[in-house]
Design an enzyme around this catalytic site. Structure first.
Site, PDB file in Angstrom:
ATOM      1  N   GLU A  78     -14.921   1.537 -14.550  1.00 10.80           N
ATOM      2  CA  GLU A  78     -14.598   1.619 -15.976  1.00 10.80           C
ATOM      3  C   GLU A  78     -15.018   2.967 -16.572  1.00 10.80           C
ATOM      4  O   GLU A  78     -15.935   3.610 -16.094  1.00 10.80           O
ATOM      5  CB  GLU A  78     -15.254   0.467 -16.754  1.00 10.80           C
ATOM      6  N   ASP A 114       0.851  -1.186   0.000  1.00 11.40           N
ATOM      7  CA  ASP A 114       0.000   0.000   0.000  1.00 11.40           C
ATOM      8  C   ASP A 114       0.895   1.247   0.000  1.00 11.40           C
ATOM      9  O   ASP A 114       1.562   1.536   1.001  1.00 11.40           O
ATOM     10  CB  ASP A 114      -0.903  -0.035   1.242  1.00 11.40           C
ATOM     11  N   ARG A 124     -15.760  14.049 -25.533  1.00 10.25           N
ATOM     12  CA  ARG A 124     -14.464  13.814 -24.891  1.00 10.25           C
ATOM     13  C   ARG A 124     -13.451  13.481 -25.992  1.00 10.25           C
ATOM     14  O   ARG A 124     -13.828  13.152 -27.123  1.00 10.25           O
ATOM     15  CB  ARG A 124     -14.509  12.584 -23.952  1.00 10.25           C
ATOM     16  N   TYR A 172     -11.260  14.427  -7.003  1.00 11.87           N
ATOM     17  CA  TYR A 172     -10.206  13.864  -7.871  1.00 11.87           C
ATOM     18  C   TYR A 172      -9.326  14.942  -8.534  1.00 11.87           C
ATOM     19  O   TYR A 172      -8.106  14.864  -8.523  1.00 11.87           O
ATOM     20  CB  TYR A 172     -10.903  13.006  -8.930  1.00 11.87           C
TER      21      TYR A 172
HETATM   22  P1  NAD Z   1      -6.127   1.957 -12.547  1.00 14.05           P
HETATM   23  O1  NAD Z   1      -7.186   2.066 -11.521  1.00 14.05           O
HETATM   24  O2  NAD Z   1      -6.249   0.893 -13.574  1.00 14.05           O
HETATM   25  O3  NAD Z   1      -4.701   1.808 -11.846  1.00 14.05           O
HETATM   26  C1  NAD Z   1      -4.371   2.459 -10.649  1.00 14.05           C
HETATM   27  C2  NAD Z   1      -3.763   1.415  -9.739  1.00 14.05           C
HETATM   28  O4  NAD Z   1      -3.345   2.048  -8.531  1.00 14.05           O
HETATM   29  C3  NAD Z   1      -4.749   0.315  -9.341  1.00 14.05           C
HETATM   30  O5  NAD Z   1      -4.266  -0.948  -9.745  1.00 14.05           O
HETATM   31  C4  NAD Z   1      -4.832   0.437  -7.823  1.00 14.05           C
HETATM   32  O6  NAD Z   1      -4.935  -0.824  -7.170  1.00 14.05           O
HETATM   33  C5  NAD Z   1      -3.523   1.099  -7.507  1.00 14.05           C
HETATM   34  N1  NAD Z   1      -3.558   1.751  -6.199  1.00 14.05           N
HETATM   35  C6  NAD Z   1      -4.558   2.513  -5.680  1.00 14.05           C
HETATM   36  N2  NAD Z   1      -4.242   2.889  -4.433  1.00 14.05           N
HETATM   37  C7  NAD Z   1      -3.018   2.347  -4.160  1.00 14.05           C
HETATM   38  C8  NAD Z   1      -2.171   2.367  -3.037  1.00 14.05           C
HETATM   39  N3  NAD Z   1      -2.531   3.011  -1.916  1.00 14.05           N
HETATM   40  N4  NAD Z   1      -0.996   1.706  -3.103  1.00 14.05           N
HETATM   41  C9  NAD Z   1      -0.642   1.035  -4.225  1.00 14.05           C
HETATM   42  N5  NAD Z   1      -1.413   0.963  -5.327  1.00 14.05           N
HETATM   43  C10 NAD Z   1      -2.576   1.621  -5.293  1.00 14.05           C
HETATM   44  O7  NAD Z   1      -6.025   3.387 -13.220  1.00 14.05           O
HETATM   45  P2  NAD Z   1      -5.222   3.847 -14.513  1.00 14.05           P
HETATM   46  O8  NAD Z   1      -6.202   4.132 -15.546  1.00 14.05           O
HETATM   47  O9  NAD Z   1      -4.121   2.908 -14.788  1.00 14.05           O
HETATM   48  O10 NAD Z   1      -4.635   5.232 -13.987  1.00 14.05           O
HETATM   49  C11 NAD Z   1      -3.265   5.422 -13.660  1.00 14.05           C
HETATM   50  C12 NAD Z   1      -3.020   6.884 -13.318  1.00 14.05           C
HETATM   51  O11 NAD Z   1      -3.392   7.703 -14.414  1.00 14.05           O
HETATM   52  C13 NAD Z   1      -3.801   7.400 -12.124  1.00 14.05           C
HETATM   53  O12 NAD Z   1      -3.029   8.340 -11.426  1.00 14.05           O
HETATM   54  C14 NAD Z   1      -4.970   8.114 -12.760  1.00 14.05           C
HETATM   55  O13 NAD Z   1      -5.510   9.110 -11.934  1.00 14.05           O
HETATM   56  C15 NAD Z   1      -4.294   8.698 -13.985  1.00 14.05           C
HETATM   57  N6  NAD Z   1      -5.255   9.006 -15.062  1.00 14.05           N
HETATM   58  C16 NAD Z   1      -5.865   8.001 -15.740  1.00 14.05           C
HETATM   59  C17 NAD Z   1      -6.778   8.309 -16.748  1.00 14.05           C
HETATM   60  C18 NAD Z   1      -7.481   7.226 -17.532  1.00 14.05           C
HETATM   61  O14 NAD Z   1      -8.264   7.562 -18.411  1.00 14.05           O
HETATM   62  N7  NAD Z   1      -7.245   5.954 -17.293  1.00 14.05           N
HETATM   63  C19 NAD Z   1      -7.057   9.656 -17.039  1.00 14.05           C
HETATM   64  C20 NAD Z   1      -6.425  10.647 -16.309  1.00 14.05           C
HETATM   65  C21 NAD Z   1      -5.509  10.311 -15.331  1.00 14.05           C
END
Ligand code: NAD
Length: 347
Positions: free
Chosen positions: A205, A68, A236, A163
């Site tokens: 999702e 974590d 978007r 967020y």
């Molecule tokens: P995701 O949810 O698939 O991956 C995020 C991962 O972080 C998850 O596997 C979760 O288990 C892990 N996580 C959460 N809290 C945690 C903790 N305390 N310790 C360790 N791991 C932890 O999301 P993603 O789409 O891969 O997003 C990755 C990053 O990109 C994030 O910062 C997200 O805010 C940013 N982001 C994503 C998008 C998108 O469209 N996917 C858009 C803008 C920003």
């Protein structure tokens, strides 16, 4: 313009330098671990709080740790010996998640503050932070025919509640760690990322995966209806995952982009109705649309202004949405069928 540096061409990065990726059990972090592995990097440490069997991708040869990262001691362990740290860990999801769980989203500030401090103390050379288009002022996003957002549009600040504000604060941490402590930080504001190995079910999702899943389900069950959040007019831009990982790499290795937030997104504007039509076309079905006007819908419109990234890198995400969605649809259909057959799927 010179060709932008990447990890593979950066003169100060060796193939056996340690690359640390937070959130590597998730969509983008997992894809980034695979990308660096495929580029020939031999020491990659992947960390996520999810138990290993739930990771979206497990890359052979990559050290995978379940920890974590909101706990400082775990961040210290994660960053030990790191040359580069990429933090993709966050509690996040699509609009259904971020509108409902604002406290959870805000608490990701613990991950970022602890990871950047641990990276700094470990003597890491570079730190990457995954920010978001949700950091932009929401008052500029009230029209579906939106003007694309440029980097300066984050201020005066009026970010997405929860967020978006967390992203803005964590960006400022990155800027001050550079200004005051000399840690080289890089900040990308992602605009909706989609593709295979992402979340496609369960409430976190995002629209492209959700619509693909709904079309696949309707086709499979013989239902002729599809539920759409909002009135379908929202717009978007959506960035395919392969563009996202290449963009992260180039942004991280660009000296002109130290502590400078930059858009990383496609500039192809897509309406939700158009997204549904495309998914129907790929699936070979036509469904009756039921609009859920009380469902979370987010801002009316959002697009990425890519003037800055094109001027600095001579590049922008360019996978056509139709091509990316076709691949994503095929992957989700495979997951759907696997689950239907009673087998385990992640996400
Ligand atoms: P995701 O949810 O698939 O991956 C995020 C991962 O972080 C998850 O596997 C979760 O288990 C892990 N996580 C959460 N809290 C945690 C903790 N305390 N310790 C360790 N791991 C932890 O999301 P993603 O789409 O891969 O997003 C990755 C990053 O990109 C994030 O910062 C997200 O805010 C940013 N982001 C994503 C998008 C998108 O469209 N996917 C858009 C803008 C920003």
């Amino acid at each position: 313009m010179n060709t932008p540096l990447t990890a593979a061409t950066c003169p100060t990065l060796r193939r056996d330098d340690l690359i640390v990726i937070g959130g590597a059990g998730g969509f983008i972090g997992g894809s980034l671990a695979r990308y660096f592995h495929d580029q020939g990097f031999t020491r990659i440490r992947a960390i996520d709080k999810k138990p290993l069997p739930e990771w979206y991708q497990r890359v052979p040869g990559v050290e995978s740790l379940c920890m974590d990262l909101s706990e400082y001691d775990n961040c210290v362990r994660a960053c030990e010996g790191a040359t580069e740290v990429y933090n993709l860990a966050a509690d996040m999801g699509g609009m259904g998640f971020i509108e409902r769980f604002r406290v959870e989203c805000l608490r990701s500030v613990l991950i970022n503050t602890h990871m950047i401090e641990a990276a700094y103390r470990a003597g890491a050379r570079r730190f990457f932070f995954s920010s978001s288009a949700c950091a932009y002022n929401i008052t500029l996003q009230q029209d579906p025919n939106v003007r694309a957002l440029k980097e300066s549009d984050a201020y005066p600040a009026m970010a997405e509640r929860g967020y978006g504000w967390e992203k803005l604060v964590s960006e400022i941490f990155c800027q001050e760690y550079w200004a005051e402590r000399g840690l080289e930080t890089h900040i990308a504001r992602f605009h909706n990322v989609y593709g295979p190995n992402g979340t496609w079910d369960g409430g976190r999702e995002k629209a492209p995966a959700a619509i693909c899943r709904k079309v696949i389900t309707a086709k499979d069950t013989g239902s002729h209806e599809i539920q759409i959040w909002g009135d379908g007019t929202q717009t978007r831009s959506f960035m395919y995952i392969d563009d996202c990982v290449v963009g992260i790499d180039m942004i991280m290795h660009c000296k002109e982009l130290i502590a400078t937030p930059i858009n990383l997104g496609s500039s192809e504007l897509i309406g939700v109705n158009q997204l549904v039509s495309l998914a129907e076309e790929i699936g070979g079905v036509k469904l009756t649309r039921k609009y859920q006007l009380d469902a979370p819908r987010g801002v009316a419109g959002r697009n990425s202004d890519n003037t800055f990234i094109k001027s600095v890198l001579g590049w922008e995400p360019s996978t056509p949405f139709r091509d990316g969605l076709t691949k994503t649809y095929a992957w989700i259909e495979q997951q759907y069928m696997t689950r239907k057959a009673g087998k385990h799927t992640v996400s």
